[in-house]
Scaffold this motif. Sequence first.
Motif, PDB file in Angstrom:
ATOM      1  N   PHE A 171       0.760  -1.145  -0.161  1.00 19.29           N
ATOM      2  CA  PHE A 171      -0.075  -0.145  -0.107  1.00 19.29           C
ATOM      3  C   PHE A 171       0.938   1.288  -0.034  1.00 19.29           C
ATOM      4  O   PHE A 171       0.589   2.351  -0.756  1.00 19.29           O
ATOM      5  N   GLY A 172       2.026   1.168   0.749  1.00 20.41           N
ATOM      6  CA  GLY A 172       2.972   2.327   0.625  1.00 20.41           C
ATOM      7  C   GLY A 172       3.490   2.605  -0.740  1.00 20.41           C
ATOM      8  O   GLY A 172       3.465   3.693  -0.903  1.00 20.41           O
TER       9      GLY A 172
ATOM     10  N   SER B 210      -1.615   0.449   8.194  1.00 21.43           N
ATOM     11  CA  SER B 210      -3.069   0.948   8.726  1.00 21.43           C
ATOM     12  C   SER B 210      -3.714   0.017   9.375  1.00 21.43           C
ATOM     13  O   SER B 210      -3.113  -1.290   9.393  1.00 21.43           O
ATOM     14  N   PHE B 211      -5.001   0.412   9.808  1.00 19.45           N
ATOM     15  CA  PHE B 211      -5.889  -0.837  10.531  1.00 19.45           C
ATOM     16  C   PHE B 211      -5.881  -1.955   9.677  1.00 19.45           C
ATOM     17  O   PHE B 211      -5.880  -3.072   9.937  1.00 19.45           O
ATOM     18  N   PHE B 212      -5.945  -1.518   8.284  1.00 18.34           N
ATOM     19  CA  PHE B 212      -6.710  -2.385   7.354  1.00 18.34           C
ATOM     20  C   PHE B 212      -5.357  -3.504   7.091  1.00 18.34           C
ATOM     21  O   PHE B 212      -5.604  -4.534   7.080  1.00 18.34           O
ATOM     22  N   SER B 213      -4.120  -3.017   6.853  1.00 17.92           N
ATOM     23  CA  SER B 213      -3.263  -3.527   6.404  1.00 17.92           C
ATOM     24  C   SER B 213      -2.862  -4.369   7.542  1.00 17.92           C
ATOM     25  O   SER B 213      -2.151  -5.638   7.061  1.00 17.92           O
TER      26      SER B 213
ATOM     27  N   GLN C 189      10.379   5.978 -13.722  1.00 18.46           N
ATOM     28  CA  GLN C 189       9.157   6.288 -14.834  1.00 18.46           C
ATOM     29  C   GLN C 189       7.873   6.208 -14.286  1.00 18.46           C
ATOM     30  O   GLN C 189       6.950   6.793 -14.761  1.00 18.46           O
ATOM     31  N   TRP C 190       7.779   5.804 -12.993  1.00 12.98           N
ATOM     32  CA  TRP C 190       6.591   5.937 -12.341  1.00 12.98           C
ATOM     33  C   TRP C 190       6.338   7.395 -11.366  1.00 12.98           C
ATOM     34  O   TRP C 190       5.603   7.243 -10.510  1.00 12.98           O
ATOM     35  N   GLY C 191       7.515   8.005 -11.324  1.00 12.34           N
ATOM     36  CA  GLY C 191       7.459   9.229 -10.700  1.00 12.34           C
ATOM     37  C   GLY C 191       8.104   8.786  -9.185  1.00 12.34           C
ATOM     38  O   GLY C 191       8.057   9.792  -8.382  1.00 12.34           O
ATOM     39  N   ILE C 192       8.586   7.819  -9.010  1.00 16.55           N
ATOM     40  CA  ILE C 192       9.218   7.532  -7.547  1.00 16.55           C
ATOM     41  C   ILE C 192      10.662   7.474  -7.527  1.00 16.55           C
ATOM     42  O   ILE C 192      11.326   7.189  -8.386  1.00 16.55           O
ATOM     43  N   SER C 193      11.071   8.348  -6.542  1.00 12.06           N
ATOM     44  CA  SER C 193      12.509   8.696  -6.394  1.00 12.06           C
ATOM     45  C   SER C 193      13.129   8.319  -4.967  1.00 12.06           C
ATOM     46  O   SER C 193      12.121   8.669  -4.212  1.00 12.06           O
ATOM     47  N   GLY C 194      13.918   7.641  -5.121  1.00 11.16           N
ATOM     48  CA  GLY C 194      14.795   7.364  -3.847  1.00 11.16           C
ATOM     49  C   GLY C 194      13.893   6.213  -2.933  1.00 11.16           C
ATOM     50  O   GLY C 194      13.590   5.124  -3.744  1.00 11.16           O
ATOM     51  N   ARG C 195      13.829   6.524  -2.016  1.00 12.20           N
ATOM     52  CA  ARG C 195      13.142   5.357  -0.979  1.00 12.20           C
ATOM     53  C   ARG C 195      11.435   5.217  -0.924  1.00 12.20           C
ATOM     54  O   ARG C 195      10.888   6.146  -1.244  1.00 12.20           O
ATOM     55  N   VAL C 196      11.262   4.123  -0.850  1.00 12.28           N
ATOM     56  CA  VAL C 196       9.879   3.855  -0.657  1.00 12.28           C
ATOM     57  C   VAL C 196       9.599   3.499   1.013  1.00 12.28           C
ATOM     58  O   VAL C 196      10.282   2.741   1.706  1.00 12.28           O
ATOM     59  N   TYR C 197       8.211   3.938   1.399  1.00 17.72           N
ATOM     60  CA  TYR C 197       7.857   3.784   2.679  1.00 17.72           C
ATOM     61  C   TYR C 197       6.486   3.000   2.966  1.00 17.72           C
ATOM     62  O   TYR C 197       5.679   3.465   2.069  1.00 17.72           O
ATOM     63  N   PRO C 198       6.614   2.066   3.802  1.00 13.48           N
ATOM     64  CA  PRO C 198       5.318   1.353   3.835  1.00 13.48           C
ATOM     65  C   PRO C 198       4.413   2.105   4.493  1.00 13.48           C
ATOM     66  O   PRO C 198       4.539   3.309   5.059  1.00 13.48           O
TER      67      PRO C 198
END
Lengths: 228, 405
Positions: free
Chosen positions: B39-40, B367-370, B355-364
Amino acid sequence: MKPIVSCRGITKVFGKGELAVHALRGIDLDIMEGDFATLAGPSGSGKTTLLNMVGALDHPTAGEVAIDGQPLSGMSKSALSDLRLNKIGFIFQAYNLVPVLSARENVEFVLRLLRVEPAERRRRADEALAEVGLQGMEGRRPSALSGGQQQRVAIARALVARPRIVLADEPTANLDSTTTKELVDLMYRLNQESGITFLIGTHDPRVMEHSKRHIEMNDGQIESDTRG
Amino acid sequence: MLVSLAWRNIWRQPVRSVLSLIGLAFSSLLLVFMLSFQFGVYDTIKIGALGLFDGFGQFQPEGYDDDPDISKQLPGSQALLAADQIKGVSATAPRASSFAILANGDTSFGAAVIGVDPAREPAVSTLYSTISEGRYLEPEDSAAIVMGAGLVRNLGLALGDNVTMLGTGNDGAVAADVLELVGIFSTGVNAVDRQITQMPLARFQETYNMGENVNVIALRGPDFNGVIRAAPDLQGLAEAEGAVYLRWDDLQPEVRQMITLDLSTAMLMYGIMIVVVVFILLNTLYMSVLERTREFGGLMAIGMRPAQIGAMVWLELVFLSLLGAGIGIALGAGITIWVENVGISFPGMEDVLGQWGISGRVYPDLSFFSASIGPGIIVGSIIILGLIPYRRILGLEPVSAMGAA
Ligand SMILES: Nc1ncnc2c1ncn2[C@@H]1O[C@H](COP(=O)(O)OP(=O)(O)OP(=O)(O)O)[C@@H](O)[C@H]1O
Ligand SMILES: [Mg+2]
């Protein structure tokens, strides 16, 4: 005097056709209040099968068992459980204690099923354990008790709810002769002093010595039934 | 009584129970972390892909999305610009756009020329932050243009050069202008860097002869999901003004498709994992029920009802699964929160992610759901399938049970 247990025309057939075993062939038997009866006979003669019928653990193929005048046929499993809980105490050759419960908890267990108050429960459990000579060992689990001691716990458990009758199937088969003698003396004393009715299936002459009534079985039938 | 008995029974086979707990906890942990992480990533992708240029949502004239034509203009653009007053929306920016030929001497390329309001645009899109040379458009600018590095290279331009723009105006007449290249952006998204240019909206409107009118209004909020929640209000406003509102997945359906595809593949994997874990656990517990048949016979003999014994065994399952899932959720949430703070980078993947506009790090994104859905399904299935041993116990006869090995 009305019988506690009355058996009329009990037959029990295991299996079908060629392989059918006629374990009981028409048993008529009344167990009276205060009896201290032994049930003997050769291996395979039907002692265990009969005790199971009397204890509402198994259904006869034909005939009727009644406990306190109430016929057992047609009762649901739950109703039979309740009946055993209220009226019958069991002592088995293999003790059948709950391993995760202490001696006191094993004895209390029956009272819990009967919804007895905690304080009262504990008092009665300790009293029953004292009666069978186990004071000081209330907190031990079965694995920390000898065979004789475990069987004493089983006796205390069978007695604690004041059943109408205690059924014992080879209660001393796993015990040495000293322990056997102690346990038989104990059961006899409980019968004499508290008037508890016993029906004991056994091969053991030391058990039969005390009996006030002796029933001899052979091949699914009662061969003799003597008092004295 | 049943509760304490069930609890103690669990610990009769400590090794077996601990192994079951570890299996449960580990799979719960994995589910919590993986789902949160996914989801992150999705959020990052959505924000990256839409935040760069499109905005989190757009007002458009009817039919503009399918066939963007400069003559399709937004009525009531003032009222639509005021959408930044709606809860969840923080900024709006008007745009006009056309396809044009850009020329430098003999070299010419086609590109999208977009008229933007230099004062409002940076609050909606992050394109301004990817300027690698020169500067972004400023409110005082008139005959200025910014374009992507790829297009600049193709045209052989340098900062400060003039570029000729040739397009078709609102009225069908030729729209021509000469603009100064004041800034070059490198978004990392090839399509944007090769095909997008921006110039001041006022100059655009004049050149293309469209008065005060605009083609689209893009908007953004502080929080992506806040804008999603505002969609009904935005839709209502658009309707009232005779326009249409496009949500993020209308603007970039391929992002939604990618997420849906990724999620369904992942769900299949998680599903298999859950089935395996539940099956192993139930198998173990069913074994323990079979092993204890004798004991159950004894309990029935002393007067316990079959339903009580069944309930006790069912409670053992419930406790074990709740405990395992609880430990798993706690550990999984702990790890996820930790990673939420430090992020995860993917060395070697920067180009693809760019290409997806993501730069650098990804953060999870925990949430209550996940945190609850994966372990919840495990516990739920165990609780329901635990009725199988329960039913088996209801069918036991004391004598045959006691005779069992
Ligand atoms: N579940 C069963 N299925 C088939 N036959 C059985 C079953 N239970 C008992 N029997 C048979 O019924 C007969 C009576 O058995 P029962 O166990 O009552 O004898 P017993 O007098 O208690 O013997 P022992 O002294 O060895 O305990 C035996 O022939 C036995 O093989
Ligand atoms: Mg026998």
